[in-house]
Design a protein around this motif. Sequence first.
Motif, short mmCIF file in Angstrom:
data_model
loop_
_atom_site.label_atom_id
_atom_site.label_comp_id
_atom_site.label_asym_id
_atom_site.label_seq_id
_atom_site.Cartn_x
_atom_site.Cartn_y
_atom_site.Cartn_z
N ASP A 135 -16.81 -41.82 -8.99
CA ASP A 135 -15.52 -41.70 -8.30
C ASP A 135 -15.38 -42.76 -7.21
OD1 ASP A 135 -17.41 -40.69 -6.55
OD2 ASP A 135 -16.20 -38.98 -5.92
N GLY A 136 -16.22 -43.80 -7.28
CA GLY A 136 -16.16 -44.88 -6.30
C GLY A 136 -14.88 -45.69 -6.43
N LYS A 159 -26.43 -46.07 8.58
CA LYS A 159 -27.12 -45.71 7.34
C LYS A 159 -26.21 -45.76 6.11
CE LYS A 159 -29.27 -41.83 5.18
NZ LYS A 159 -28.85 -40.48 5.02
N ASN A 160 -24.99 -45.21 6.19
CA ASN A 160 -24.16 -45.12 4.98
C ASN A 160 -22.87 -45.92 5.03
OD1 ASN A 160 -22.81 -43.45 6.76
ND2 ASN A 160 -22.24 -41.99 5.17
N GLN A 161 -22.70 -46.80 6.02
CA GLN A 161 -21.55 -47.67 5.98
C GLN A 161 -21.84 -48.99 6.69
OE1 GLN A 161 -17.97 -46.41 8.00
NE2 GLN A 161 -19.12 -45.20 9.48
N ASP A 185 -22.66 -43.24 -0.95
CA ASP A 185 -22.84 -41.80 -1.08
C ASP A 185 -24.32 -41.45 -0.95
OD1 ASP A 185 -24.06 -42.35 -3.55
OD2 ASP A 185 -22.41 -41.54 -4.75
N GLU A 186 -24.64 -40.20 -1.21
CA GLU A 186 -26.03 -39.73 -1.06
C GLU A 186 -26.98 -40.31 -2.12
OE1 GLU A 186 -23.69 -36.82 -3.51
OE2 GLU A 186 -23.37 -37.82 -1.59
N HIS A 187 -26.44 -40.97 -3.15
CA HIS A 187 -27.26 -41.57 -4.20
C HIS A 187 -27.31 -43.10 -4.09
CE1 HIS A 187 -27.33 -37.63 -6.01
NE2 HIS A 187 -26.00 -37.61 -5.99
#
Length: 140
Positions: free
Chosen positions: A28-29, A77-79, A108-110
Amino acid sequence: MKTAKDVLLEFLDAFPIPAKAAALFAEDGTLEIPYLESVNIQPRAEGPREIEKFLATLIAMVPGWKFSNIKILMEDKNQVFAEYEVHAVATHTNRKYDQLFFGRLVTDEHDKIKLLREAQNLLNTARALLKNSIDDIPRE
């Protein structure tokens, strides 16, 4: 576990190979370049298959596309938020494509790309990629 910066650098390096770059996105990216709509180019692609098609179209028009002068302006960490350049020639117009991009990438978390939202100088885009240069920009 990769950081968002790692994923961005991997994406920028893989960009000339659309399947490889698109595989970095979550199912869904989304790849968004909102202002492209003002030059009649679809501004959003969702999911790896659609993103691959979009990237393949860009690479067909600008086969020498390679990102350079990458500057990380903010990260956690995620952006990550960065700027990066492209200096190449659009083969269908034989015009230089010199562009500075700004991009925000969220993972995302993956460690897959959930969102990559970019901005660019649309006059440079129109001059290089549109058949009649800026004359092809809609007036309304």
